[in-house]
Motif scaffolding. Structure first.
Motif, PDB file in Angstrom:
ATOM      1  N   GLY A   1      25.778 -15.054  28.349  1.00 59.80           N
ATOM      2  CA  GLY A   1      26.121 -13.704  28.792  1.00 59.80           C
ATOM      3  C   GLY A   1      25.406 -13.312  30.068  1.00 59.80           C
ATOM      4  O   GLY A   1      26.008 -12.737  30.985  1.00 59.80           O
ATOM      5  N   ASN A   2      24.111 -13.623  30.150  1.00 56.22           N
ATOM      6  CA  ASN A   2      23.349 -13.330  31.365  1.00 56.22           C
ATOM      7  C   ASN A   2      23.912 -14.085  32.572  1.00 56.22           C
ATOM      8  O   ASN A   2      23.972 -13.546  33.679  1.00 56.22           O
ATOM      9  N   SER A   3      24.316 -15.335  32.348  1.00 56.79           N
ATOM     10  CA  SER A   3      24.875 -16.136  33.444  1.00 56.79           C
ATOM     11  C   SER A   3      26.174 -15.524  33.958  1.00 56.79           C
ATOM     12  O   SER A   3      26.395 -15.457  35.173  1.00 56.79           O
ATOM     13  N   LEU A   4      27.025 -15.060  33.038  1.00 61.47           N
ATOM     14  CA  LEU A   4      28.270 -14.413  33.457  1.00 61.47           C
ATOM     15  C   LEU A   4      27.987 -13.156  34.266  1.00 61.47           C
ATOM     16  O   LEU A   4      28.653 -12.886  35.277  1.00 61.47           O
ATOM     17  N   GLN A   5      26.977 -12.388  33.841  1.00 60.06           N
ATOM     18  CA  GLN A   5      26.618 -11.184  34.591  1.00 60.06           C
ATOM     19  C   GLN A   5      26.106 -11.532  35.988  1.00 60.06           C
ATOM     20  O   GLN A   5      26.458 -10.860  36.968  1.00 60.06           O
ATOM     21  N   ALA A   6      25.288 -12.565  36.075  1.00 57.32           N
ATOM     22  CA  ALA A   6      24.762 -12.973  37.379  1.00 57.32           C
ATOM     23  C   ALA A   6      25.893 -13.406  38.313  1.00 57.32           C
ATOM     24  O   ALA A   6      25.920 -13.038  39.495  1.00 57.32           O
ATOM     25  N   ILE A   7      26.841 -14.183  37.780  1.00 56.45           N
ATOM     26  CA  ILE A   7      27.979 -14.633  38.586  1.00 56.45           C
ATOM     27  C   ILE A   7      28.852 -13.449  38.985  1.00 56.45           C
ATOM     28  O   ILE A   7      29.306 -13.343  40.135  1.00 56.45           O
ATOM     29  N   GLY A   8      29.074 -12.523  38.038  1.00 56.19           N
ATOM     30  CA  GLY A   8      29.880 -11.343  38.334  1.00 56.19           C
ATOM     31  C   GLY A   8      29.260 -10.494  39.427  1.00 56.19           C
ATOM     32  O   GLY A   8      29.954 -10.045  40.356  1.00 56.19           O
ATOM     33  N   ARG A   9      27.947 -10.273  39.350  1.00 59.71           N
ATOM     34  CA  ARG A   9      27.284  -9.464  40.372  1.00 59.71           C
ATOM     35  C   ARG A   9      27.263 -10.194  41.720  1.00 59.71           C
ATOM     36  O   ARG A   9      27.311  -9.555  42.772  1.00 59.71           O
ATOM     37  N   THR A  10      27.193 -11.503  41.681  1.00 59.38           N
ATOM     38  CA  THR A  10      27.248 -12.271  42.936  1.00 59.38           C
ATOM     39  C   THR A  10      28.624 -12.119  43.586  1.00 59.38           C
ATOM     40  O   THR A  10      28.731 -11.951  44.807  1.00 59.38           O
ATOM     41  N   LYS A  11      29.676 -12.141  42.774  1.00 56.55           N
ATOM     42  CA  LYS A  11      31.031 -11.954  43.306  1.00 56.55           C
ATOM     43  C   LYS A  11      31.205 -10.574  43.919  1.00 56.55           C
ATOM     44  O   LYS A  11      31.950 -10.398  44.884  1.00 56.55           O
ATOM     45  N   LEU A  12      30.519  -9.583  43.340  1.00 56.00           N
ATOM     46  CA  LEU A  12      30.650  -8.206  43.812  1.00 56.00           C
ATOM     47  C   LEU A  12      29.630  -7.851  44.897  1.00 56.00           C
ATOM     48  O   LEU A  12      29.607  -6.714  45.365  1.00 56.00           O
ATOM     49  N   PHE A  13      28.821  -8.815  45.283  1.00 57.00           N
ATOM     50  CA  PHE A  13      27.770  -8.555  46.276  1.00 57.00           C
ATOM     51  C   PHE A  13      28.391  -8.047  47.575  1.00 57.00           C
ATOM     52  O   PHE A  13      29.310  -8.658  48.123  1.00 57.00           O
ATOM     53  N   ASN A  14      27.887  -6.945  48.057  1.00 60.65           N
ATOM     54  CA  ASN A  14      28.371  -6.346  49.309  1.00 60.65           C
ATOM     55  C   ASN A  14      27.195  -6.180  50.253  1.00 60.65           C
ATOM     56  O   ASN A  14      26.353  -5.308  50.052  1.00 60.65           O
ATOM     57  N   PRO A  15      27.096  -7.000  51.307  1.00 55.20           N
ATOM     58  CA  PRO A  15      25.947  -6.943  52.222  1.00 55.20           C
ATOM     59  C   PRO A  15      25.843  -5.638  52.999  1.00 55.20           C
ATOM     60  O   PRO A  15      24.796  -5.347  53.575  1.00 55.20           O
ATOM     61  N   GLU A  16      26.907  -4.834  52.975  1.00 50.08           N
ATOM     62  CA  GLU A  16      26.865  -3.563  53.697  1.00 50.08           C
ATOM     63  C   GLU A  16      26.259  -2.452  52.857  1.00 50.08           C
ATOM     64  O   GLU A  16      26.002  -1.359  53.361  1.00 50.08           O
ATOM     65  N   GLU A  17      26.052  -2.721  51.576  1.00 50.78           N
ATOM     66  CA  GLU A  17      25.487  -1.702  50.703  1.00 50.78           C
ATOM     67  C   GLU A  17      24.053  -2.075  50.332  1.00 50.78           C
ATOM     68  O   GLU A  17      23.429  -2.883  50.992  1.00 50.78           O
ATOM     69  N   GLN A  18      23.535  -1.479  49.277  1.00 55.18           N
ATOM     70  CA  GLN A  18      22.122  -1.631  48.944  1.00 55.18           C
ATOM     71  C   GLN A  18      21.801  -3.067  48.544  1.00 55.18           C
ATOM     72  O   GLN A  18      21.826  -3.441  47.373  1.00 55.18           O
ATOM     73  N   GLN A  19      21.490  -3.884  49.554  1.00 52.59           N
ATOM     74  CA  GLN A  19      21.297  -5.311  49.325  1.00 52.59           C
ATOM     75  C   GLN A  19      20.157  -5.599  48.363  1.00 52.59           C
ATOM     76  O   GLN A  19      20.283  -6.439  47.485  1.00 52.59           O
ATOM     77  N   LEU A  20      19.021  -4.914  48.562  1.00 49.63           N
ATOM     78  CA  LEU A  20      17.839  -5.217  47.754  1.00 49.63           C
ATOM     79  C   LEU A  20      18.103  -4.945  46.281  1.00 49.63           C
ATOM     80  O   LEU A  20      17.724  -5.735  45.409  1.00 49.63           O
ATOM     81  N   SER A  21      18.760  -3.832  45.972  1.00 46.06           N
ATOM     82  CA  SER A  21      19.094  -3.506  44.594  1.00 46.06           C
ATOM     83  C   SER A  21      19.976  -4.585  43.976  1.00 46.06           C
ATOM     84  O   SER A  21      19.750  -5.024  42.841  1.00 46.06           O
ATOM     85  N   GLN A  22      20.989  -5.030  44.732  1.00 45.71           N
ATOM     86  CA  GLN A  22      21.887  -6.067  44.232  1.00 45.71           C
ATOM     87  C   GLN A  22      21.155  -7.385  44.005  1.00 45.71           C
ATOM     88  O   GLN A  22      21.369  -8.076  43.009  1.00 45.71           O
ATOM     89  N   ILE A  23      20.280  -7.736  44.944  1.00 40.14           N
ATOM     90  CA  ILE A  23      19.538  -9.000  44.845  1.00 40.14           C
ATOM     91  C   ILE A  23      18.625  -8.995  43.623  1.00 40.14           C
ATOM     92  O   ILE A  23      18.533  -9.985  42.883  1.00 40.14           O
TER      93      ILE A  23
END
Length: 218
Positions: free
Chosen positions: A52-74
């Motif tokens: 489950g954690n791996s799916l969440q990590a992959i999902g958040r990576t797919k949704l990563f937007n470098p124009e928004e709050q990068q540090l929070s996403q990372i």
């Protein structure tokens, strides 16, 4: 057909919740009987949580937007991968315990719980430094509870290694069920987050922000 980041987030959250319940049931059996009864469920539960954690990590990576709050996403992505690694360590440690190497297995299990707790703390901090939203507080609360529960499991194992088994097992039991509560709070948070991601654009033509954790300003 590729799976969207939103689908991975919500699926991962539910799998994490199921895994935490399986683990907690196994821990309850172990703690109340002071035996290996339930350890097989703990192994399976941690394995499910890692997935489950791996799916969440992959999902958040797919949704990563470098124009928004990068540090929070990372922080959120890194934390999810750490949790997956920690849960994997828990499964390995308990499996080693079942093979007869109890002390070595407990040490690995303790390290796994510490890593899992650190990962959840990273995710909680990622939510903390994000901007306000309807699900920000739930995100922080859910991950904080998972972190607290994981660290309690690590502490319980330390007591067991010091041959204070009774108190150690009780701490393990409490820690396991705190993680369950945290996982289901997180399901609620991610459900609201995914709904906001699927919402239509606002009047200015800008979509709702991912990981801004708020609606875009008009």
């Amino acid at each position: 057909m590729s799976t969207s980041g939103e689908d991975l987030l919500i699926t991962g959250a539910w799998i994490l919740g199921i895994g935490s319940v399986v683990e907690a049931i196994g821990q309850t059996q172990q703690s109340l009987t002071s035996s290996d009864l339930g350890k097989d469920l703990i192994v399976k539960g941690n394995g499910i949580e890692a997935f489950g954690n791996s799916l969440q990590a992959i999902g958040r990576t797919k949704l990563f937007n470098p124009e928004e709050q990068q540090l929070s996403q990372i922080y959120s992505i890194f934390g999810a991968w750490l949790e997956a690694a920690g849960n994997t360590g828990n499964s390995v440690g308990i499996s080693i315990e079942l093979s007869g190497e109890e002390e070595e297995g407990t040490i690995i299990d303790t390290l796994g719980s510490g890593i899992q707790g650190t990962g959840a703390a990273f995710e909680a901090y990622g939510g903390y430094i994000s901007e306000d939203s309807p699900f920000r507080s739930l995100n922080i609360t859910g991950n904080s509870l998972i972190s607290l529960g994981s660290f309690l499991v690590a502490i319980g194992n330390i007591f067991i290694l010091q041959e204070q088994t009774e108190i150690g097992e009780m701490i393990l039991l409490v820690g396991g069920w705190i993680q369950v509560i945290g996982a289901f709070v997180l399901i609620n948070a991610i459900t609201i987050e995914v709904e906001s991601l699927s919402a239509p654009v606002n009047d200015s033509g800008n979509p709702y922000s991912y990981h801004h954790y708020h609606f875009a300003h008009p």
